[in-house]
Design a protein around this motif. Sequence first.
Motif, PDB file in Angstrom:
ATOM      1  N   ASN A  78      22.434   1.923   6.012  1.00 44.05           N
ATOM      2  CA  ASN A  78      22.195   2.292   7.401  1.00 44.05           C
ATOM      3  C   ASN A  78      21.620   3.708   7.374  1.00 44.05           C
ATOM      4  O   ASN A  78      22.259   4.620   6.854  1.00 44.05           O
ATOM      5  CB  ASN A  78      23.523   2.255   8.162  1.00 44.05           C
ATOM      6  CG  ASN A  78      23.418   2.753   9.581  1.00 44.05           C
ATOM      7  OD1 ASN A  78      22.445   3.379   9.983  1.00 44.05           O
ATOM      8  ND2 ASN A  78      24.446   2.495  10.364  1.00 44.05           N
ATOM      9  N   PRO A  79      20.417   3.935   7.898  1.00 46.85           N
ATOM     10  CA  PRO A  79      19.794   5.255   7.803  1.00 46.85           C
ATOM     11  C   PRO A  79      20.578   6.364   8.486  1.00 46.85           C
ATOM     12  O   PRO A  79      20.356   7.537   8.212  1.00 46.85           O
ATOM     13  CB  PRO A  79      18.428   5.050   8.481  1.00 46.85           C
ATOM     14  CG  PRO A  79      18.615   3.860   9.366  1.00 46.85           C
ATOM     15  CD  PRO A  79      19.582   2.973   8.638  1.00 46.85           C
ATOM     16  N   PHE A  80      21.519   6.004   9.364  1.00 46.74           N
ATOM     17  CA  PHE A  80      22.326   7.002  10.062  1.00 46.74           C
ATOM     18  C   PHE A  80      23.631   7.314   9.330  1.00 46.74           C
ATOM     19  O   PHE A  80      24.344   8.237   9.702  1.00 46.74           O
ATOM     20  CB  PHE A  80      22.663   6.512  11.472  1.00 46.74           C
ATOM     21  CG  PHE A  80      21.464   6.334  12.349  1.00 46.74           C
ATOM     22  CD1 PHE A  80      20.931   7.399  13.052  1.00 46.74           C
ATOM     23  CD2 PHE A  80      20.855   5.100  12.471  1.00 46.74           C
ATOM     24  CE1 PHE A  80      19.819   7.240  13.867  1.00 46.74           C
ATOM     25  CE2 PHE A  80      19.749   4.918  13.283  1.00 46.74           C
ATOM     26  CZ  PHE A  80      19.228   5.998  13.974  1.00 46.74           C
ATOM     27  N   ALA A  81      23.982   6.509   8.319  1.00 40.72           N
ATOM     28  CA  ALA A  81      25.259   6.662   7.612  1.00 40.72           C
ATOM     29  C   ALA A  81      25.119   7.591   6.420  1.00 40.72           C
ATOM     30  O   ALA A  81      24.050   7.710   5.818  1.00 40.72           O
ATOM     31  CB  ALA A  81      25.768   5.295   7.156  1.00 40.72           C
ATOM     32  N   GLU A  82      26.221   8.237   6.062  1.00 40.77           N
ATOM     33  CA  GLU A  82      26.215   9.179   4.947  1.00 40.77           C
ATOM     34  C   GLU A  82      26.366   8.469   3.604  1.00 40.77           C
ATOM     35  O   GLU A  82      26.139   9.068   2.558  1.00 40.77           O
ATOM     36  CB  GLU A  82      27.351  10.195   5.130  1.00 40.77           C
ATOM     37  CG  GLU A  82      27.279  11.374   4.192  1.00 40.77           C
ATOM     38  CD  GLU A  82      28.374  12.394   4.454  1.00 40.77           C
ATOM     39  OE1 GLU A  82      28.365  13.444   3.791  1.00 40.77           O
ATOM     40  OE2 GLU A  82      29.230  12.135   5.322  1.00 40.77           O
ATOM     41  N   HIS A  83      26.755   7.210   3.621  1.00 42.96           N
ATOM     42  CA  HIS A  83      26.980   6.453   2.395  1.00 42.96           C
ATOM     43  C   HIS A  83      26.214   5.129   2.430  1.00 42.96           C
ATOM     44  O   HIS A  83      25.821   4.651   3.490  1.00 42.96           O
ATOM     45  CB  HIS A  83      28.477   6.145   2.221  1.00 42.96           C
ATOM     46  CG  HIS A  83      29.332   7.347   2.022  1.00 42.96           C
ATOM     47  ND1 HIS A  83      29.686   8.187   3.065  1.00 42.96           N
ATOM     48  CD2 HIS A  83      29.905   7.871   0.908  1.00 42.96           C
ATOM     49  CE1 HIS A  83      30.435   9.171   2.599  1.00 42.96           C
ATOM     50  NE2 HIS A  83      30.588   8.999   1.297  1.00 42.96           N
ATOM     51  N   VAL A  84      26.018   4.551   1.242  1.00 43.70           N
ATOM     52  CA  VAL A  84      25.581   3.159   1.129  1.00 43.70           C
ATOM     53  C   VAL A  84      26.748   2.390   0.519  1.00 43.70           C
ATOM     54  O   VAL A  84      27.652   2.980  -0.080  1.00 43.70           O
ATOM     55  CB  VAL A  84      24.320   3.019   0.243  1.00 43.70           C
ATOM     56  CG1 VAL A  84      23.158   3.797   0.844  1.00 43.70           C
ATOM     57  CG2 VAL A  84      24.596   3.473  -1.192  1.00 43.70           C
ATOM     58  N   ALA A  85      26.721   1.066   0.675  1.00 45.80           N
ATOM     59  CA  ALA A  85      27.827   0.262   0.178  1.00 45.80           C
ATOM     60  C   ALA A  85      27.300  -1.090  -0.288  1.00 45.80           C
ATOM     61  O   ALA A  85      26.103  -1.380  -0.168  1.00 45.80           O
ATOM     62  CB  ALA A  85      28.889   0.079   1.266  1.00 45.80           C
TER      63      ALA A  85
END
Length: 235
Positions: free
Chosen positions: A52-59
């Motif tokens: 998500n381009p707004f999130a600080e992490h990827v999962a």
Amino acid sequence: MNIEITELTARLLAHRWLPRADTQVRRALVDEAFRLELETNLAAVGLQLLDNPFAEHVAVGLKDEVMDAVFGGRDYQASTMGLTRDEIALLIVIWALIILPKRERQLGRRQLGDDGQNDMFGQEKPIEHGDTVSGAISEASLLADFGAQLGGRTKIRNFALGKLARLGFIVRSNGYLHEGPLLDVLLDYRVLADRIINGTLADVLAAAGRALPAGMGEDEEELFDELDDEVEARR
């Protein structure tokens, strides 16, 4: 096989999430060939990269086509990370109180405590992540406002919040709840935002004195559409 791809795949499987600032993650987000190879590795075991381009992490998460094979025939909690209905309701409330205001700041290119009125070139700034835009909520205030509706203060304080923290949705610190690495990744903003802002929960939050921002605007729709196009192009 590219050793970096192998390392990044292993780290994602071991940790479940990684920060966008991570060197290998950054490469996966800007290098199309690198990301395609990573996604191929994950797809081989029924997983996909959640970005998500707004999130600080990827999962990482399950691909749609293996959902039934993994969760089919199991009880309700099997597909909800072991969360009860009250705990899911609590998670949605926390998400609304943290992520919705955060998204409004990100789209306005504002930081916490910044009303944006003195920044003529705010819209030219990149989207920010982390503590500069993601606020915290008081645990005591949350319990006072919603404890009775969500299973009772004792149950929430001693069990539900601890479970949400262990799962990576929140971080508890000095009486405050902060955004965890999965809060803005696993919950689909495009699905939830409008339902919350224009739904029953908005009335519940308003009754507790919690203001919500407006719904998804054109700028945000365009950013998500661009991300969807990138994902589709890789398939």
